[in-house]
Design a protein around this motif. Structure first.
Motif, PDB file in Angstrom:
ATOM      1  N   GLU A   1      60.473  38.894  43.231  1.00 44.77           N
ATOM      2  CA  GLU A   1      59.196  39.094  42.542  1.00 44.77           C
ATOM      3  C   GLU A   1      58.465  37.744  42.533  1.00 44.77           C
ATOM      4  OE1 GLU A   1      57.854  41.838  41.349  1.00 44.77           O
ATOM      5  OE2 GLU A   1      59.575  43.177  41.701  1.00 44.77           O
ATOM      6  N   ILE A   2      57.340  37.689  43.249  1.00 45.95           N
ATOM      7  CA  ILE A   2      56.613  36.435  43.399  1.00 45.95           C
ATOM      8  C   ILE A   2      55.253  36.542  42.708  1.00 45.95           C
ATOM      9  CG2 ILE A   2      55.681  34.736  45.018  1.00 45.95           C
ATOM     10  CD1 ILE A   2      58.661  35.003  45.277  1.00 45.95           C
ATOM     11  N   ALA A   3      54.962  35.601  41.826  1.00 41.47           N
ATOM     12  CA  ALA A   3      53.630  35.492  41.218  1.00 41.47           C
ATOM     13  C   ALA A   3      52.802  34.548  42.073  1.00 41.47           C
ATOM     14  CB  ALA A   3      53.741  34.965  39.793  1.00 41.47           C
ATOM     15  N   LEU A   4      51.694  35.040  42.595  1.00 39.41           N
ATOM     16  CA  LEU A   4      50.813  34.219  43.425  1.00 39.41           C
ATOM     17  C   LEU A   4      49.522  33.970  42.654  1.00 39.41           C
ATOM     18  CD1 LEU A   4      50.304  34.440  47.201  1.00 39.41           C
ATOM     19  CD2 LEU A   4      48.300  34.262  45.735  1.00 39.41           C
ATOM     20  N   LEU A   5      49.271  32.706  42.356  1.00 37.69           N
ATOM     21  CA  LEU A   5      48.131  32.332  41.518  1.00 37.69           C
ATOM     22  C   LEU A   5      47.037  31.681  42.361  1.00 37.69           C
ATOM     23  CD1 LEU A   5      49.975  30.905  38.386  1.00 37.69           C
ATOM     24  CD2 LEU A   5      49.390  33.265  38.943  1.00 37.69           C
ATOM     25  N   GLY A   6      45.917  32.393  42.498  1.00 41.24           N
ATOM     26  CA  GLY A   6      44.771  31.898  43.244  1.00 41.24           C
ATOM     27  C   GLY A   6      44.688  32.491  44.631  1.00 41.24           C
ATOM     28  N   LEU A   7      43.526  33.047  44.959  1.00 42.30           N
ATOM     29  CA  LEU A   7      43.310  33.664  46.269  1.00 42.30           C
ATOM     30  C   LEU A   7      42.154  33.027  47.037  1.00 42.30           C
ATOM     31  CD1 LEU A   7      43.708  37.373  45.108  1.00 42.30           C
ATOM     32  CD2 LEU A   7      45.303  36.140  46.606  1.00 42.30           C
ATOM     33  N   SER A   8      41.117  32.578  46.329  1.00 41.85           N
ATOM     34  CA  SER A   8      39.994  31.931  47.012  1.00 41.85           C
ATOM     35  C   SER A   8      40.454  30.618  47.631  1.00 41.85           C
ATOM     36  CB  SER A   8      38.853  31.686  46.033  1.00 41.85           C
ATOM     37  OG  SER A   8      39.282  30.886  44.951  1.00 41.85           O
ATOM     38  N   PHE A   9      39.697  30.122  48.605  1.00 39.49           N
ATOM     39  CA  PHE A   9      40.156  28.922  49.313  1.00 39.49           C
ATOM     40  C   PHE A   9      40.066  27.667  48.458  1.00 39.49           C
ATOM     41  CE2 PHE A   9      35.731  27.883  50.066  1.00 39.49           C
ATOM     42  CZ  PHE A   9      35.710  26.520  50.308  1.00 39.49           C
ATOM     43  N   LYS A  10      39.269  27.707  47.389  1.00 43.81           N
ATOM     44  CA  LYS A  10      39.182  26.605  46.441  1.00 43.81           C
ATOM     45  C   LYS A  10      38.688  27.174  45.120  1.00 43.81           C
ATOM     46  CE  LYS A  10      35.704  23.721  46.580  1.00 43.81           C
ATOM     47  NZ  LYS A  10      34.673  22.735  47.006  1.00 43.81           N
ATOM     48  N   PRO A  11      38.801  26.423  44.013  1.00 44.47           N
ATOM     49  CA  PRO A  11      38.307  26.941  42.727  1.00 44.47           C
ATOM     50  C   PRO A  11      36.789  27.040  42.707  1.00 44.47           C
ATOM     51  CG  PRO A  11      39.807  25.059  42.423  1.00 44.47           C
ATOM     52  CD  PRO A  11      39.463  25.116  43.866  1.00 44.47           C
ATOM     53  N   GLU A  12      36.284  27.835  41.788  1.00 49.80           N
ATOM     54  CA  GLU A  12      34.855  28.003  41.529  1.00 49.80           C
ATOM     55  C   GLU A  12      34.100  28.659  42.681  1.00 49.80           C
ATOM     56  OE1 GLU A  12      33.911  27.678  38.588  1.00 49.80           O
ATOM     57  OE2 GLU A  12      35.602  26.549  37.812  1.00 49.80           O
TER      58      GLU A  12
ATOM     59  N   ASP B   1      34.298  32.586  45.177  1.00 51.39           N
ATOM     60  CA  ASP B   1      35.036  33.800  45.534  1.00 51.39           C
ATOM     61  C   ASP B   1      35.258  33.894  47.034  1.00 51.39           C
ATOM     62  OD1 ASP B   1      32.409  34.246  46.255  1.00 51.39           O
ATOM     63  OD2 ASP B   1      32.293  36.279  45.428  1.00 51.39           O
ATOM     64  N   ASP B   2      35.014  32.808  47.751  1.00 48.54           N
ATOM     65  CA  ASP B   2      35.108  32.785  49.212  1.00 48.54           C
ATOM     66  C   ASP B   2      36.580  32.767  49.648  1.00 48.54           C
ATOM     67  OD1 ASP B   2      34.740  32.451  51.922  1.00 48.54           O
ATOM     68  OD2 ASP B   2      33.279  30.825  51.723  1.00 48.54           O
ATOM     69  N   ILE B   3      36.973  33.733  50.454  1.00 52.96           N
ATOM     70  CA  ILE B   3      38.355  33.767  50.963  1.00 52.96           C
ATOM     71  C   ILE B   3      38.409  33.514  52.464  1.00 52.96           C
ATOM     72  CG2 ILE B   3      39.130  35.338  49.148  1.00 52.96           C
ATOM     73  CD1 ILE B   3      39.064  37.568  51.367  1.00 52.96           C
ATOM     74  N   ARG B   4      37.287  33.119  53.062  1.00 52.70           N
ATOM     75  CA  ARG B   4      37.293  32.867  54.498  1.00 52.70           C
ATOM     76  C   ARG B   4      38.258  31.733  54.845  1.00 52.70           C
ATOM     77  NH1 ARG B   4      30.849  32.595  55.300  1.00 52.70           N
ATOM     78  NH2 ARG B   4      31.071  31.836  53.150  1.00 52.70           N
ATOM     79  N   GLU B   5      39.194  32.024  55.735  1.00 55.53           N
ATOM     80  CA  GLU B   5      40.205  31.053  56.183  1.00 55.53           C
ATOM     81  C   GLU B   5      41.059  30.538  55.023  1.00 55.53           C
ATOM     82  OE1 GLU B   5      40.699  30.469  59.356  1.00 55.53           O
ATOM     83  OE2 GLU B   5      38.937  31.577  60.052  1.00 55.53           O
ATOM     84  N   ALA B   6      41.155  31.272  53.939  1.00 53.24           N
ATOM     85  CA  ALA B   6      41.928  30.822  52.779  1.00 53.24           C
ATOM     86  C   ALA B   6      43.419  30.810  53.092  1.00 53.24           C
ATOM     87  CB  ALA B   6      41.659  31.728  51.581  1.00 53.24           C
TER      88      ALA B   6
ATOM     89  N   VAL C   1      38.038  35.624  40.385  1.00 54.84           N
ATOM     90  CA  VAL C   1      36.846  36.235  40.990  1.00 54.84           C
ATOM     91  C   VAL C   1      37.061  36.814  42.383  1.00 54.84           C
ATOM     92  CG1 VAL C   1      35.259  34.775  39.659  1.00 54.84           C
ATOM     93  CG2 VAL C   1      36.037  34.009  41.908  1.00 54.84           C
ATOM     94  N   ALA C   2      38.104  36.424  43.095  1.00 51.90           N
ATOM     95  CA  ALA C   2      38.215  36.760  44.516  1.00 51.90           C
ATOM     96  C   ALA C   2      38.950  38.062  44.802  1.00 51.90           C
ATOM     97  CB  ALA C   2      38.908  35.614  45.263  1.00 51.90           C
ATOM     98  N   VAL C   3      39.526  38.708  43.800  1.00 56.52           N
ATOM     99  CA  VAL C   3      40.332  39.911  44.026  1.00 56.52           C
ATOM    100  C   VAL C   3      39.594  40.998  44.800  1.00 56.52           C
ATOM    101  CG1 VAL C   3      41.451  41.864  42.864  1.00 56.52           C
ATOM    102  CG2 VAL C   3      41.951  39.523  42.134  1.00 56.52           C
ATOM    103  N   PRO C   4      38.317  41.310  44.499  1.00 55.85           N
ATOM    104  CA  PRO C   4      37.652  42.386  45.243  1.00 55.85           C
ATOM    105  C   PRO C   4      37.615  42.174  46.746  1.00 55.85           C
ATOM    106  CG  PRO C   4      36.400  41.835  43.275  1.00 55.85           C
ATOM    107  CD  PRO C   4      37.478  40.798  43.403  1.00 55.85           C
TER     108      PRO C   4
ATOM    109  N   LEU D   1      49.194  44.843  47.819  1.00 56.70           N
ATOM    110  CA  LEU D   1      49.420  43.826  46.798  1.00 56.70           C
ATOM    111  C   LEU D   1      49.217  44.423  45.406  1.00 56.70           C
ATOM    112  CD1 LEU D   1      47.709  40.436  47.792  1.00 56.70           C
ATOM    113  CD2 LEU D   1      50.103  40.825  47.278  1.00 56.70           C
ATOM    114  N   THR D   2      49.933  43.863  44.432  1.00 58.55           N
ATOM    115  CA  THR D   2      49.690  44.213  43.038  1.00 58.55           C
ATOM    116  C   THR D   2      48.761  43.158  42.454  1.00 58.55           C
ATOM    117  OG1 THR D   2      51.867  45.246  42.787  1.00 58.55           O
ATOM    118  CG2 THR D   2      50.727  44.587  40.771  1.00 58.55           C
ATOM    119  N   PHE D   3      47.579  43.589  42.001  1.00 64.22           N
ATOM    120  CA  PHE D   3      46.607  42.672  41.427  1.00 64.22           C
ATOM    121  C   PHE D   3      46.614  42.812  39.905  1.00 64.22           C
ATOM    122  CE2 PHE D   3      45.124  43.662  45.692  1.00 64.22           C
ATOM    123  CZ  PHE D   3      44.910  42.402  46.219  1.00 64.22           C
ATOM    124  N   VAL D   4      46.593  41.675  39.221  1.00 63.51           N
ATOM    125  CA  VAL D   4      46.689  41.689  37.765  1.00 63.51           C
ATOM    126  C   VAL D   4      45.503  40.941  37.162  1.00 63.51           C
ATOM    127  CG1 VAL D   4      49.199  41.907  37.751  1.00 63.51           C
ATOM    128  CG2 VAL D   4      48.157  39.631  37.820  1.00 63.51           C
TER     129      VAL D   4
END
Length: 429
Positions: free
Chosen positions: A310-321, A323-328, A350-353, A362-365
């Protein structure tokens, strides 16, 4: 001045709002009618701190409007800023399709004589593109084609637009420079008046150099991990040298976003096309692509296997502030963890959508603590404050395991180790 901004993406919208805030009369135009309708309601299609309130205020004060009608936007403009996307094409070169489509529209709508007009290329384009566009307006006696690259940081874009580190203007004649100075008359920042080609290269070279610093530190972090040194202390010691400075010396799991990876690829392809290889940048690219895998290998060595964990993954956007996930890097990490049988609970403010569409399994929380509850291990991928400023005593209670994998060296290493966690950072002893 009456300004039209063509393209209302990340650069275009920020540019339009900042011009309106400085007193210009601005109209944003986009071919996406649904996006225009959203903007007309005062809703920003991107997440950027402070942008939506500034957008709404500029509209309320009458300095900013939006339209899907190019003819309306062009007819009223003294200056037309081209801010359309130039994404990476399948061959690695910048895809200029959107840009030249916008230029073709301007050719149809602009009169060939009469009042002076500025056509300003703010999109990031390969060297020589603006001169090519200038040639397309050779028959227009009243049109000045200018290159004016942006240097915006996602998460601080509006501030960077209002208080730029420098203003680079590429043009062929003094009249064009004078008109551009009218646009930026109220900004106190260093100016560079140069050729269009130089302005284009300044943009690419700036991003390439910053990316090089990051990849250098990431590769050095691997050596630090091998010899028992701490990359954070090394970076601090390096940054005190005035010739180096502290910026962009943080090791991590790699850089992403809409600029660095794309611009490096475009510059490498330009170099190959001119038979002037940039081997250093090719290595920068290779290091960045391999950095997430290197860190995952170290994680696996600690856990023995990802299967069933069970792995908790914190943060999906490529940087804080943003919602950009391009090349993240998160996308590479998630893909590998899922492929190796891990159960992943992911959190991002902000990046979950954007990620749901890519990884529906994935399980999103809703909070970082929801991700951490019952987790065998946690990995920090994006250093959102919601993911770094945690109650570690409570985290110790709710986690099933003790492994903390700090992909941004943003967690308090000594503190969490003192609480009994097994801590692994990037290049830290």
């Amino acid at each position: 001045m009456k300004i039209t901004v063509i393209g209302t993406g990340y650069v275009g919208l920020t540019t339009a709002v900042s011009f309106a805030m400085r007193g210009h009369s601005v109209m944003g135009v986009d071919v996406d009618a649904a996006k225009v309708e959203r903007l007309q309601r005062g809703q920003s299609p991107i997440y950027e701190p402070g942008l939506e309130p500034a957008l709404q205020k500029a509209m309320e004060e009458g300095g900013l409007t939006f339209t899907a009608n190019p003819a309306e936007a062009v007819a009223r403009a003294d200056a037309l800023f081209l801010c359309v996307g130039t994404p990476e094409g399948q061959d690695g070169r910048a895809d200029l399709g959107y840009l030249f489509k916008a230029v073709a529209t301007l050719q149809e709508l602009l009169p060939k004589e009469g009042g002076e007009r500025l056509v300003v290329i703010k999109s990031t384009v390969p060297v020589g593109t603006s001169d090519q566009i200038a040639g397309m307006f050779a028959a227009y006696s009243n049109v000045h084609v200018v290159t004016n690259p942006e240097f915006l940081r996602e998460g601080r874009a509006l501030q960077d637009s209002l208080e730029p580190s420098r203003i680079v203007i590429g043009a062929r004649d003094e009249r064009a420079f004078a008109l551009m100075e009218d646009v930026y008359a109220d900004i106190d920042a260093p100016r560079i008046h140069t050729t269009r080609a130089n302005a284009e290269m300044i943009k690419y070279a700036s991003n390439a150099f910053l990316a090089t610093r990051i990849s250098f530190m990431n590769e050095l972090a691997r050596l630090c991990a091998a010899v028992g040194a701490d990359i954070e202390v090394v970076a601090r010691g390096m940054g005190l040298d005035s010739r180096i400075g502290p910026e962009f010396l943080r090791a991590g799991v790699g850089f992403g976003g809409s600029c660095f990876p794309k611009d490096i690829e475009a510059l490498i392809n330009l170099a190959r096309a001119t038979q002037t290889p940039l081997s250093l940048l090719e290595q920068v690219r290779a290091i960045n692509r391999s950095q997430p895998a290197w860190f995952l290998d170290r994680m696996r060595n600690c856990l023995q296997t990802f299967a069933g964990k069970e792995i908790a993954l914190l943060g999906l956007s490529f940087k804080p502030e943003t919602d950009d996930i391009r090349e993240a890097p998160s996308l590479v990490i998630v893909k590998r963890l899922l492929a190796e049988g891990a159960h992943v609970r992911a959190y991002d403010p902000v990046a979950v959508p954007h990620v749901v569409r890519l990884f529906p399994e994935l399980t999103f929380v809703n909070t970082a603590y929801d991700a951490l509850e019952g987790a065998d291990a946690a990995i920090l991928v994006t250093e959102w404050k919601e993911c770094t400023q945690l109650d570690w005593l409570w985290v110790k209670v709710i986690m099933a395991g003790t492994f903390l994998f700090d992909g941004r060296n943003a967690w308090p290493a000594e503190h969490v180790k003192g609480l009994g966690f097994t801590y692994l950072g990037v290049g830290r002893s």
